[in-house]
Design an enzyme around this catalytic site. Structure first.
Site, PDB file in Angstrom:
ATOM      1  N   LYS A  18       2.253  -3.404   7.319  1.00 57.65           N
ATOM      2  CA  LYS A  18       2.423  -3.604   5.874  1.00 57.65           C
ATOM      3  C   LYS A  18       3.873  -3.302   5.463  1.00 57.65           C
ATOM      4  CE  LYS A  18      -0.351  -4.417   3.139  1.00 57.65           C
ATOM      5  NZ  LYS A  18      -0.854  -5.727   2.598  1.00 57.65           N
ATOM      6  N   TYR A  63      -1.448  -0.389  11.270  1.00 57.50           N
ATOM      7  CA  TYR A  63      -1.704  -1.049   9.983  1.00 57.50           C
ATOM      8  C   TYR A  63      -0.544  -0.803   9.017  1.00 57.50           C
ATOM      9  CZ  TYR A  63      -3.294  -1.371   5.148  1.00 57.50           C
ATOM     10  OH  TYR A  63      -3.363  -1.639   3.805  1.00 57.50           O
ATOM     11  N   THR A  78       0.825  -1.209   0.000  1.00 62.04           N
ATOM     12  CA  THR A  78       0.000   0.000   0.000  1.00 62.04           C
ATOM     13  C   THR A  78       0.858   1.258   0.000  1.00 62.04           C
ATOM     14  OG1 THR A  78      -1.478   1.296   1.424  1.00 62.04           O
ATOM     15  CG2 THR A  78      -0.126  -0.335   2.525  1.00 62.04           C
ATOM     16  N   ASP A  79       0.304   2.348  -0.499  1.00 68.27           N
ATOM     17  CA  ASP A  79       1.040   3.623  -0.445  1.00 68.27           C
ATOM     18  C   ASP A  79       1.202   4.124   0.994  1.00 68.27           C
ATOM     19  OD1 ASP A  79      -1.596   4.418   0.049  1.00 68.27           O
ATOM     20  OD2 ASP A  79      -1.679   5.909  -1.559  1.00 68.27           O
ATOM     21  N   GLU A  80       0.421   3.541   1.931  1.00 65.55           N
ATOM     22  CA  GLU A  80       0.520   4.015   3.326  1.00 65.55           C
ATOM     23  C   GLU A  80       1.880   3.725   3.944  1.00 65.55           C
ATOM     24  OE1 GLU A  80      -2.741   3.565   5.969  1.00 65.55           O
ATOM     25  OE2 GLU A  80      -4.212   3.769   4.380  1.00 65.55           O
TER      26      GLU A  80
HETATM   27  P1  NAD Z   1     -10.326  -6.579   2.808  1.00 60.96           P
HETATM   28  O1  NAD Z   1     -10.260  -6.291   4.265  1.00 60.96           O
HETATM   29  O2  NAD Z   1     -11.544  -6.219   2.038  1.00 60.96           O
HETATM   30  O3  NAD Z   1     -10.064  -8.134   2.558  1.00 60.96           O
HETATM   31  C1  NAD Z   1      -9.092  -8.846   3.235  1.00 60.96           C
HETATM   32  C2  NAD Z   1      -9.328 -10.329   2.972  1.00 60.96           C
HETATM   33  O4  NAD Z   1      -8.261 -11.056   3.616  1.00 60.96           O
HETATM   34  C3  NAD Z   1     -10.623 -10.853   3.565  1.00 60.96           C
HETATM   35  O5  NAD Z   1     -11.269 -11.713   2.642  1.00 60.96           O
HETATM   36  C4  NAD Z   1     -10.180 -11.655   4.790  1.00 60.96           C
HETATM   37  O6  NAD Z   1     -11.050 -12.723   5.124  1.00 60.96           O
HETATM   38  C5  NAD Z   1      -8.815 -12.131   4.341  1.00 60.96           C
HETATM   39  N1  NAD Z   1      -7.918 -12.437   5.473  1.00 60.96           N
HETATM   40  C6  NAD Z   1      -7.670 -11.659   6.554  1.00 60.96           C
HETATM   41  N2  NAD Z   1      -6.819 -12.275   7.379  1.00 60.96           N
HETATM   42  C7  NAD Z   1      -6.491 -13.450   6.798  1.00 60.96           C
HETATM   43  C8  NAD Z   1      -5.648 -14.520   7.166  1.00 60.96           C
HETATM   44  N3  NAD Z   1      -4.961 -14.505   8.314  1.00 60.96           N
HETATM   45  N4  NAD Z   1      -5.529 -15.571   6.332  1.00 60.96           N
HETATM   46  C9  NAD Z   1      -6.239 -15.617   5.165  1.00 60.96           C
HETATM   47  N5  NAD Z   1      -7.079 -14.650   4.789  1.00 60.96           N
HETATM   48  C10 NAD Z   1      -7.204 -13.561   5.583  1.00 60.96           C
HETATM   49  O7  NAD Z   1      -9.039  -5.888   2.188  1.00 60.96           O
HETATM   50  P2  NAD Z   1      -8.822  -5.131   0.781  1.00 60.96           P
HETATM   51  O8  NAD Z   1      -9.241  -3.734   0.915  1.00 60.96           O
HETATM   52  O9  NAD Z   1      -9.370  -5.986  -0.281  1.00 60.96           O
HETATM   53  O10 NAD Z   1      -7.228  -5.151   0.704  1.00 60.96           O
HETATM   54  C11 NAD Z   1      -6.550  -6.267   0.158  1.00 60.96           C
HETATM   55  C12 NAD Z   1      -5.057  -6.002   0.203  1.00 60.96           C
HETATM   56  O11 NAD Z   1      -4.747  -4.832  -0.548  1.00 60.96           O
HETATM   57  C13 NAD Z   1      -4.514  -5.770   1.611  1.00 60.96           C
HETATM   58  O12 NAD Z   1      -3.259  -6.406   1.686  1.00 60.96           O
HETATM   59  C14 NAD Z   1      -4.353  -4.259   1.689  1.00 60.96           C
HETATM   60  O13 NAD Z   1      -3.295  -3.923   2.560  1.00 60.96           O
HETATM   61  C15 NAD Z   1      -4.008  -3.920   0.262  1.00 60.96           C
HETATM   62  N6  NAD Z   1      -4.392  -2.575  -0.213  1.00 60.96           N
HETATM   63  C16 NAD Z   1      -5.680  -2.143  -0.053  1.00 60.96           C
HETATM   64  C17 NAD Z   1      -6.047  -0.903  -0.583  1.00 60.96           C
HETATM   65  C18 NAD Z   1      -7.460  -0.386  -0.449  1.00 60.96           C
HETATM   66  O14 NAD Z   1      -7.716   0.761  -0.790  1.00 60.96           O
HETATM   67  N7  NAD Z   1      -8.418  -1.182   0.016  1.00 60.96           N
HETATM   68  C19 NAD Z   1      -5.101  -0.119  -1.244  1.00 60.96           C
HETATM   69  C20 NAD Z   1      -3.784  -0.599  -1.360  1.00 60.96           C
HETATM   70  C21 NAD Z   1      -3.453  -1.836  -0.858  1.00 60.96           C
HETATM   71  O1  DAU Z   2      -4.025   4.142   0.650  1.00 61.47           O
HETATM   72  C1  DAU Z   2      -4.303   2.776   0.653  1.00 61.47           C
HETATM   73  C2  DAU Z   2      -5.087   2.418   1.892  1.00 61.47           C
HETATM   74  O2  DAU Z   2      -6.391   2.956   1.717  1.00 61.47           O
HETATM   75  C3  DAU Z   2      -5.143   0.914   2.128  1.00 61.47           C
HETATM   76  O3  DAU Z   2      -3.840   0.457   2.408  1.00 61.47           O
HETATM   77  C4  DAU Z   2      -6.089   0.578   3.283  1.00 61.47           C
HETATM   78  O4  DAU Z   2      -6.221  -0.823   3.411  1.00 61.47           O
HETATM   79  C5  DAU Z   2      -7.443   1.189   2.996  1.00 61.47           C
HETATM   80  O5  DAU Z   2      -8.320   0.937   4.071  1.00 61.47           O
HETATM   81  C6  DAU Z   2      -7.311   2.695   2.752  1.00 61.47           C
HETATM   82  O6  DAU Z   2      -6.922   3.379   3.953  1.00 61.47           O
HETATM   83  P1  DAU Z   2      -7.571   4.798   4.373  1.00 61.47           P
HETATM   84  O7  DAU Z   2      -7.382   4.973   5.819  1.00 61.47           O
HETATM   85  O8  DAU Z   2      -7.118   5.875   3.464  1.00 61.47           O
HETATM   86  O9  DAU Z   2      -9.121   4.480   3.994  1.00 61.47           O
HETATM   87  P2  DAU Z   2     -10.502   4.755   4.776  1.00 61.47           P
HETATM   88  O10 DAU Z   2     -11.581   4.398   3.819  1.00 61.47           O
HETATM   89  O11 DAU Z   2     -10.522   4.128   6.115  1.00 61.47           O
HETATM   90  O12 DAU Z   2     -10.472   6.319   4.962  1.00 61.47           O
HETATM   91  C7  DAU Z   2     -10.316   7.207   3.849  1.00 61.47           C
HETATM   92  C8  DAU Z   2     -10.297   8.619   4.381  1.00 61.47           C
HETATM   93  O13 DAU Z   2     -11.595   8.935   4.891  1.00 61.47           O
HETATM   94  C9  DAU Z   2      -9.348   8.830   5.543  1.00 61.47           C
HETATM   95  O14 DAU Z   2      -8.771  10.131   5.435  1.00 61.47           O
HETATM   96  C10 DAU Z   2     -10.227   8.764   6.774  1.00 61.47           C
HETATM   97  C11 DAU Z   2     -11.553   9.305   6.282  1.00 61.47           C
HETATM   98  N1  DAU Z   2     -12.777   8.753   6.909  1.00 61.47           N
HETATM   99  C12 DAU Z   2     -12.910   7.401   6.951  1.00 61.47           C
HETATM  100  C13 DAU Z   2     -14.035   6.822   7.527  1.00 61.47           C
HETATM  101  C14 DAU Z   2     -14.182   5.320   7.605  1.00 61.47           C
HETATM  102  C15 DAU Z   2     -13.767   9.596   7.396  1.00 61.47           C
HETATM  103  O15 DAU Z   2     -13.635  10.831   7.312  1.00 61.47           O
HETATM  104  N2  DAU Z   2     -14.872   9.031   7.969  1.00 61.47           N
HETATM  105  C16 DAU Z   2     -15.044   7.679   8.065  1.00 61.47           C
HETATM  106  O16 DAU Z   2     -16.083   7.239   8.634  1.00 61.47           O
END
Ligand code: NAD
Ligand code: DAU
Length: 339
Positions: free
Chosen positions: A157, A153, A125-127
Site C-alpha cells: 500500500k 500488505y 491506509t494508516d498501516e
Molecule cells: P475488501 O478485501 O473487503 O475488498 C476488496 C475488493 O477489491 C474486493 O471486492 C475484491 O474483489 C476487489 N479486488 C481485489 N483485487 C482486485 C483486482 N486485481 N482488480 C479489481 N478488483 C479487485 O477490502 P476493504 O476492507 O473493503 O478495503 C478496501 C480498500 O480500503 C483497500 O484498498 C484497503 O487497503 C483500504 N483500507 C481498508 C481499511 C479497513 O479497515 N478495511 C482501512 C483503511 C484502508
Molecule cells: O488500519 C487499517 C487496516 O485495518 C486496513 O488497511 C486493512 O486492510 C484492514 O484489514 C485492517 O488491518 P488490521 O490488521 O488492523 O485488521 P484485522 O481485522 O486483521 O485485525 C485487527 C486486530 O485484531 C489486529 O491487531 C489483529 C487482531 N486479530 C485479528 C484476527 C483476524 C486477532 O486478534 N484475531 C484474529 O482472528
C-alpha cells in the site's frame, strides 16, 4: 459526474457505492471489480436496479481490461478501493499483494494519463505509517509521519501511495490520497477481527485473540469513511494526503469483550492464540487536517457503531453464512487450527 469505484464489491467499496447513490442521485457509479474471494455481488444486490449503477467485472492489473473500461465509460473520477486487504494473507503469500496493490494501481494511473481524468483518488491506509508504541498515548499519525511499513500488505500500500505521488508530480495526474484507520460495519468480510468474532460467538466457536490482545486499533464506522472520501474527491486539494480517523482507540480484547457483552455470551469463549508475525502494536490517527480543511468529522461513536454492526450480522445471516460455508472453511482451518 461519472465515478468508477474499483473494488466496489468489497466491504468499504460496497458501502461507498451505496453512499454515492444515496447522497448524489445525479452521479453515475460504475463498480469495477475482479470478484476475488473478498468480492461479492450480493453486497451490491440493492444497487443493481438503480439506473445510475453499473457493474463491470475486471482486474485492475489487466491493462487491456482497464483501458477498455476507460474507453467505454469515460470516467471523470476514479476511486481506487481495489486491493488485497488482509494482513494475515499477505504474511502467508505476498506476491498477489504486489501485483494487485502496486501494479494494479500503476495501470490505473497509466489509464488516467492516457485518457485523462478529473480526479484519481487512492484509498490508502494508516498501516503505511507502521505502528506506535503502547506506552506513548500522546503520539498520533499525521500526514507528515514517515512511511515505515511492517507487513507485505502495508509495504504494497505504501508503494502504491508513492506511485500516486510520482504520477501526480511527473504527469500532473490530479490525484489525492486518504489514509484511514480500521473500518467496521455492514458487509465486512468474515476474516477480519470484528466480523470474525461476531460470527464465531454466534456459532459458539472460540474467539482467537492474537498474543495478549493488548494491541490497539483506532476504529471508524464505515459510513464515516465514505463521507470523508466523498468530501475529498469533491473539495480536497490535488496532490494532498488526508488522514481519516475518529479517535476511537480500543484494545483488541476490549473489542472482543464488547461484542460478547452485546450478544450475551460468556468471556470463556476467548482463546489466546499465537501472535501475528510482526504484529503492529498501536494505530492512532490525527484527523486535524481533514477536519479543519474540509469540515469532516465522524458521526458514529464506537459504542453505537458496534451495536449497529452486531445487529446487521444478526439480520443478514444469509450474507455471511454463504461465505463461511465456502472456500473460507479451508482458509480458517489453515490459519487457526493448531494455532
Ligand atoms: P475488501 O478485501 O473487503 O475488498 C476488496 C475488493 O477489491 C474486493 O471486492 C475484491 O474483489 C476487489 N479486488 C481485489 N483485487 C482486485 C483486482 N486485481 N482488480 C479489481 N478488483 C479487485 O477490502 P476493504 O476492507 O473493503 O478495503 C478496501 C480498500 O480500503 C483497500 O484498498 C484497503 O487497503 C483500504 N483500507 C481498508 C481499511 C479497513 O479497515 N478495511 C482501512 C483503511 C484502508
Ligand atoms: O488500519 C487499517 C487496516 O485495518 C486496513 O488497511 C486493512 O486492510 C484492514 O484489514 C485492517 O488491518 P488490521 O490488521 O488492523 O485488521 P484485522 O481485522 O486483521 O485485525 C485487527 C486486530 O485484531 C489486529 O491487531 C489483529 C487482531 N486479530 C485479528 C484476527 C483476524 C486477532 O486478534 N484475531 C484474529 O482472528
Amino acid at each position: 459526474m461519472t465515478i468508477v469505484v474499483t473494488g466496489g464489491a468489497g466491504f468499504i467499496g460496497g458501502n461507498f457505492v451505496y453512499y454515492i447513490l444515496k447522497n448524489h442521485p445525479d452521479d453515475k457509479v460504475i463498480c469495477y471489480d475482479k470478484l476475488t474471494y473478498a468480492g461479492n455481488l450480493e453486497t451490491l444486490a440493492d444497487a443493481q436496479d438503480n439506473p445510475n449503477f453499473k457493474f463491470v467485472r475486471g482486474d485492475i492489473s489487466n491493462r487491456a481490461e482497464v483501458y477498455k473500461l476507460f474507453e467505454e465509460e469515460k470516467p471523470e473520477v476514479i476511486v481506487n478501493f481495489a486491493a488485497e486487504s488482509h494482513v494475515d494473507r499477505s504474511i502467508e503469500d505476498p506476491e498477489l499483494f504486489l501485483r494487485t496493490n502496486i501494479i494494479g494501481t500503476s495501470i490505473l494511473l497509466d489509464a488516467c494519463k492516457k485518457f485523462g481524468i478529473k480526479r484519481f483518488h487512492q484509498v490508502s491506509t494508516d498501516e503505511v505509517y507502521g505502528d506506535l508504541p503502547l506506552d506513548r498515548p500522546d503520539l498520533f499519525f499525521t500526514e507528515t509521519t514517515n512511511l515505515h511499513t511492517s507487513s507485505p500488505y502495508s509495504a504494497s500500500k505504501a508503494s502504491a501511495d508513492l506511485l500516486v505521488q510520482a504520477y501526480q508530480r511527473t504527469y500532473q495526474i490530479p490525484a489525492t490520497i486518504s489514509r484511514c484507520s480500521n473500518n467496521y460495519g455492514p458487509y465486512h468480510f468474515p476474516e477480519k477481527l470484528i466480523p470474525l468474532m461476531i460470527i464465531n460467538a454466534l456459532n459458539g466457536k472460540k474467539l482467537p485473540v492474537y498474543g495478549t490482545g493488548e494491541n490497539v486499533r483506532d476504529w471508524l464506522y464505515v459510513e464515516d469513511h465514505c463521507a470523508a472520501i466523498d468530501l475529498i474527491i469533491r473539495k480536497g486539494r490535488v496532490g494532498e494526503v488526508y488522514n481519516i480517523g475518529g479517535h476511537n482507540e480500543r484494545t483488541n480484547l476490549q473489542v472482543v469483550k464488547t461484542i460478547l457483552k452485546i450478544l450475551g455470551k460468556g468471556e470463556d469463549l476467548i482463546e489466546f492464540v499465537t501472535d501475528r508475525k510482526g504484529h503492529d502494536q498501536r494505530y492512532a490517527i490525527d484527523p486535524t487536517k481533514i477536519s479543519t480543511e474540509l469540515g469532516w468529522n465522524p458521526t458514529t461513536k464506537f459504542d453505537d457503531g458496534i451495536q449497529k454492526t452486531v445487529a446487521w450480522y444478526l439480520e443478514n445471516r444469509g450474507w455471511w453464512e454463504k461465505i463461511i460455508s465456502g472456500e473460507y472453511k479451508e482458509y480458517y482451518s489453515k490459519m487457526y487450527d493448531n494455532r
